[in-house]
Write a protein that holds these residues in place. Structure first.
Motif, PDB file in Angstrom:
ATOM      1  N   THR A   2      46.452  44.971  34.917  1.00  9.76           N
ATOM      2  CA  THR A   2      47.040  43.883  35.084  1.00  9.76           C
ATOM      3  C   THR A   2      47.304  43.061  36.591  1.00  9.76           C
ATOM      4  O   THR A   2      46.763  42.734  37.330  1.00  9.76           O
ATOM      5  N   LYS A   3      47.597  44.467  37.624  1.00  2.00           N
ATOM      6  CA  LYS A   3      47.967  44.038  38.829  1.00  2.00           C
ATOM      7  C   LYS A   3      46.303  44.237  39.564  1.00  2.00           C
ATOM      8  O   LYS A   3      45.545  43.227  40.648  1.00  2.00           O
ATOM      9  N   VAL A   4      44.961  44.740  38.927  1.00  2.00           N
ATOM     10  CA  VAL A   4      44.004  45.386  39.799  1.00  2.00           C
ATOM     11  C   VAL A   4      43.324  43.619  39.317  1.00  2.00           C
ATOM     12  O   VAL A   4      42.189  43.523  39.628  1.00  2.00           O
ATOM     13  N   ASN A   6      44.570  41.040  38.838  1.00  2.00           N
ATOM     14  CA  ASN A   6      44.806  40.070  39.665  1.00  2.00           C
ATOM     15  C   ASN A   6      44.373  39.964  40.795  1.00  2.00           C
ATOM     16  O   ASN A   6      43.947  38.496  41.333  1.00  2.00           O
ATOM     17  N   GLN A   7      44.959  41.161  41.499  1.00  2.00           N
ATOM     18  CA  GLN A   7      44.411  40.708  42.692  1.00  2.00           C
ATOM     19  C   GLN A   7      42.393  40.344  42.426  1.00  2.00           C
ATOM     20  O   GLN A   7      42.225  39.577  43.755  1.00  2.00           O
ATOM     21  N   GLN A  65      40.758  51.060  37.071  1.00  2.00           N
ATOM     22  CA  GLN A  65      42.061  52.085  36.615  1.00  2.00           C
ATOM     23  C   GLN A  65      42.416  51.900  35.052  1.00  2.00           C
ATOM     24  O   GLN A  65      42.882  52.688  34.534  1.00  2.00           O
TER      25      GLN A  65
END
Length: 75
Positions: A2-4, A6-7, A65
């Protein structure tokens, strides 16, 4: 992951870029098979012209990832 994602979304081109390409396709007398929309898509299309598909897939999976082994290789 999710972080990847979002970035990636934070730096992604806006929907207007895709809309312009859709209009280009709709107006084309003889549309092409593929149309890149945005900077990243153009870069990926350029890399596809000389890099093996498996290498590109591995790179994309690493960037997101995800597992780098394909399901058929996981056993």
């Amino acid at each position: 992951m999710t972080k990847v994602v979002n970035q990636a979304m934070a730096t992604a081109d806006g929907p207007d870029v895709v809309a312009e390409v859709v209009l280009q396709v709709a107006r084309a007398e003889r549309p092409k098979l593929r149309y890149p929309a945005g900077k990243a898509a153009g870069q990926l299309q350029f890399m596809r012209s000389f890099a093996p598909a498996r290498l590109l897939e591995t790179g994309i999976r690493r960037a997101l990832q995800l597992e780098t082994k394909r399901p058929s290789q996981a056993h």
